[in-house]
Design an enzyme around this catalytic site. Structure first.
Site, PDB file in Angstrom:
ATOM      1  N   CYS A  40       1.048  -1.160   0.026  1.00  0.00           N
ATOM      2  CA  CYS A  40      -0.066   0.158   0.037  1.00  0.00           C
ATOM      3  C   CYS A  40       0.789   1.125   0.224  1.00  0.00           C
ATOM      4  O   CYS A  40       2.138   1.113   0.452  1.00  0.00           O
ATOM      5  CB  CYS A  40      -0.748   0.067   1.156  1.00  0.00           C
ATOM      6  SG  CYS A  40      -1.968   1.150   1.698  1.00  0.00           S
ATOM      7  N   HIS A  61       0.722  -3.965   5.960  1.00  0.00           N
ATOM      8  CA  HIS A  61      -0.512  -3.754   7.027  1.00  0.00           C
ATOM      9  C   HIS A  61      -2.068  -4.485   6.168  1.00  0.00           C
ATOM     10  O   HIS A  61      -3.039  -4.112   6.715  1.00  0.00           O
ATOM     11  CB  HIS A  61      -0.677  -2.504   7.433  1.00  0.00           C
ATOM     12  CG  HIS A  61      -0.816  -1.674   6.207  1.00  0.00           C
ATOM     13  ND1 HIS A  61       0.283  -1.195   5.514  1.00  0.00           N
ATOM     14  CD2 HIS A  61      -1.846  -1.047   5.737  1.00  0.00           C
ATOM     15  CE1 HIS A  61      -0.098  -0.284   4.556  1.00  0.00           C
ATOM     16  NE2 HIS A  61      -1.697  -0.213   4.874  1.00  0.00           N
ATOM     17  N   CYS A 167      -6.821  -3.468   3.612  1.00  0.00           N
ATOM     18  CA  CYS A 167      -6.670  -1.956   3.684  1.00  0.00           C
ATOM     19  C   CYS A 167      -7.480  -1.435   2.312  1.00  0.00           C
ATOM     20  O   CYS A 167      -8.333  -0.706   2.592  1.00  0.00           O
ATOM     21  CB  CYS A 167      -5.312  -1.486   3.676  1.00  0.00           C
ATOM     22  SG  CYS A 167      -4.908   0.211   3.736  1.00  0.00           S
TER      23      CYS A 167
HETATM   24 ZN   LIG Z   1      -2.869   0.744   3.522  1.00  0.00          ZN
END
Ligand SMILES: [Zn+2]
Ligand SMILES: [Zn+2]
Length: 364
Positions: A40, A61, A167
């Site tokens: 990300c 994450h 996410c």
């Molecule tokens: Zn993220």
């Protein structure tokens, strides 16, 4: 337990692949065999030191995997369960948690220090501590996370696309259907077609938006946007996005969703609203970024600007819900995934910097 991991040893430096030791999960913690981890923009920000923090640390994450073992007191998951990892631990009893907004929990500040709730870490390399990233780390074959960050999903769901729910999907689909309240027939502009933007786009489509305008600087990203449901695409390198959107939307759009985090794209999101339109800012900007708007217009048109953090989500109900959209064929994640290896992590981060499309996912 031994685990191969990508470690950030210094801000702005390449991540190093090393074999680390992952300790047993302690009370209210779970150890997860990570199946896949998306990469990300926030990982890139973290690697560049935008959030500060202590090092060395294991980033990542956005993951999904299988619970390997659980510590004392864990009742929400058991070994063998398939889970998506939430990067936002929630204490369950602060003001935000009690108001049903766990994404805004203020009782888990310990996670920002790179350690677990008891102030220690579960990772080590040659006997020296290696830190966590926001309470979770997924650029590692095995990770230990707080039990509340492990959200159980059905075993029929493939873990590689499910990792994105941790996410990008939650941030993007959540921005469209939790933060924004798009209804059938609305017009929506999506600014930025990375993992979050493409997820917002699909959220807008699921909500029944009639007009979905995608803006990006990459033709490849726009072509993917079109296949995922955009009715119009604008390459902002070639065309003036503001003029085009106002023309397509006959005065502007009902909703704009910004998924980049830069001043110029956030200014754009606010400047293309029709009467009654609302701008949702979901991109992560730098702390010093400022956005401008004309109050004369905002008042007369009753426009609004909304921030959206982790898609205003409640992970324990929204993850299974988004996973079900995938199961029912409403949410296409397979087209968004580019499978990669952990060893390619530094190339993947460079690709992100240059704005490559879709989502790179490390498959373990
Ligand atoms: Zn993220
Ligand atoms: Zn809380």
């Amino acid at each position: 337990m031994k685990s191969k991991a990508a470690i950030l040893v210094g801000f702005g430096r390449p991540l190093e692949i090393e074999e680390i030791d992952v300790a047993e999960p302690r009370e209210n913690e779970v150890r997860i065999k990570v199946a896949a981890s998306g990469v990300c923009h926030s990982d890139l920000h973290a690697a560049h030191g935008v959030y500060g923090g202590n090092l060395p640390a294991i980033l990542g994450h956005e993951g999904a995997g299988i619970v390997e073992s659980v510590g004392n007191g864990v009742s929400n998951v058991a070994a063998g369960d398939h889970v998506i990892i939430s990067w936002k631990p929630a204490c369950g009893h602060c003001r935000s948690c009690l108001r049903g907004r766990p994404n805004l929990c203020e009782g888990a500040a310990w996670a920002d220090c790179g350690r677990m709730k008891d102030g220690t870490t579960r990772y080590s390399s040659n006997g020296s501590d290696v830190l966590h990233f926001g309470g979770v780390s997924t650029f590692t074959e095995y990770t230990v996370v707080p039990a509340e960050c492990a959200v159980k999903i059905g075993r029929d769901l493939p873990l590689v696309p499910m990792s994105l729910v941790g996410c990008a999907v939650t941030t993007g689909v959540g921005a469209a259907i939790n933060t924004a309240r798009i209804v059938a027939g609305d017009s929506v502009a999506i600014i930025g077609c990375g993992g979050v933007g493409l997820s917002s786009l699909q959220g807008a489509r699921i909500a029944g938006a009639k007009t979905i305008i995608a803006v990006d600087q990459s033709d490849a990203a726009l072509s993917l946007a079109r296949s995922l449901g955009a009715t119009h695409t604008i390459n902002s390198r070639c065309d003036d996005p503001k003029r085009s959107i106002v023309e397509i939307g006959n005065g502007g759009v009902d909703w704009s969703i910004e998924a980049v985090g830069r001043q110029e794209t956030m200014d754009l999101a606010v400047s293309i609203l029709n009467r009654g339109g609302q701008a949702v800012l979901a991109g992560v900007a730098r702390a010093e970024t400022m956005v401008s708007f004309k109050p004369f217009v905002l008042v007369r048109q009753e426009n609004a600007i909304l921030g959206s953090y982790y898609g205003s989500a409640r992970p324990h109900t929204d993850f299974p819900r988004f996973a079900n959209y995938y199961r029912q064929g409403m949410l296409d994640l397979d087209s968004m995934v580019t499978p990669r290896k952990l060893e390619e992590i530094n190339e993947i981060l460079t690709d992100l910097e240059s704005g490559a499309n879709g989502r790179s996912v490390i498959v373990f």
